[in-house]
Design a protein around this motif. Structure first.
Motif, short mmCIF file in Angstrom:
data_model
loop_
_atom_site.label_atom_id
_atom_site.label_comp_id
_atom_site.label_asym_id
_atom_site.label_seq_id
_atom_site.Cartn_x
_atom_site.Cartn_y
_atom_site.Cartn_z
N LYS A 74 -17.41 15.04 -21.21
CA LYS A 74 -17.34 13.93 -20.26
C LYS A 74 -16.07 14.13 -19.43
N LYS A 75 -16.21 13.92 -18.14
CA LYS A 75 -15.08 14.09 -17.24
C LYS A 75 -14.70 12.74 -16.66
N ASN A 110 -11.86 10.62 -14.06
CA ASN A 110 -10.90 10.75 -12.97
C ASN A 110 -10.00 9.53 -12.95
N TYR A 142 -15.62 7.48 -14.54
CA TYR A 142 -16.34 8.72 -14.81
C TYR A 142 -16.42 9.53 -13.52
N SER A 143 -16.55 10.85 -13.63
CA SER A 143 -16.56 11.69 -12.43
C SER A 143 -17.78 11.43 -11.56
N ASP A 144 -18.90 11.02 -12.15
CA ASP A 144 -20.11 10.76 -11.37
C ASP A 144 -20.33 9.28 -11.08
N GLU A 145 -19.34 8.44 -11.38
CA GLU A 145 -19.48 6.99 -11.20
C GLU A 145 -19.19 6.60 -9.75
N LYS A 146 -20.04 5.75 -9.21
CA LYS A 146 -19.84 5.22 -7.87
C LYS A 146 -19.29 3.80 -7.99
#
Length: 177
Positions: free
Chosen positions: A85-86, A88, A164-168
């Motif tokens: 899990k990435k 930011n 999260y890196s893919d969270e908007k």
């Protein structure tokens, strides 16, 4: 029968699966994972593929066959490839630093936040604003990422926080006079 439970799970090369009366153990390059078997599901090992059959025709046994299949599939993927899990960090002065099994976060509090990682989990910081959590157990990796994010979730006006890196993050408009 469950649609997910009907599909067999392929066991890749280098992964060893052992099934006992009360638990299933999966061993691979990333480590070993053990899970308790559910009594309503029969697990059969057919030369490199696992099949999950409900013991009876009850709704619970049908549901648990799909659940056990998904859990064992995640165990096999975890010990062969691993999960990550990435996260930011967004904000002025927000920094992360990995020191062994500890994650040090400076996220706008008067003190640094230190999170201890459990055994089998690796944490890396490629840059000061990125955190990578890696491990073989999908549930533990996801839970740790959620706990780190909970220290400072993204706020809706400026978007500052840990995400999260893919969270908007949808920003709200400020109050007008």
């Amino acid at each position: 029968m469950s649609r997910v439970g009907k599909m067999p799970v392929a066991v890749p090369q280098g992964v060893d699966v052992s099934i006992s009366a009360d638990q299933i153990s999966v061993k691979g390059a990333q480590g070993t994972l053990v899970r308790a078997r559910h009594p309503l599901v029969t697990i059969e090992n057919n030369a490199g593929s696992l099949s999950f059959v409900p013991v009876n025709e009850s709704v619970e046994a049908n549901a648990m066959s799909g659940t056990m299949r998904a859990l064992v599939n995640n165990m096999i993927n975890g010990v062969s490839k691993g999960f990550e899990k990435k996260l930011n960090l967004v904000g002025v002065g927000f920094r992360a630093q990995a020191a062994g099994q500890k994650l040090n976060l400076q996220i706008g509090f008067s003190h640094p936040v230190v999170k201890e990682m459990p055994a089998g989990i690796k944490v890396e910081c490629p840059t000061q604003t990125e955190v990578l959590i890696k491990g073989a157990d999908r549930q533990v990796v996801g839970q740790l990422a959620a706990e780190v994010r909970a220290f400072r979730p993204p706020e809706p006006y400026k978007g500052k926080g840990i995400r999260y890196s893919d969270e908007k993050v949808t920003l709200k408009e400020t109050k007008k006079k």
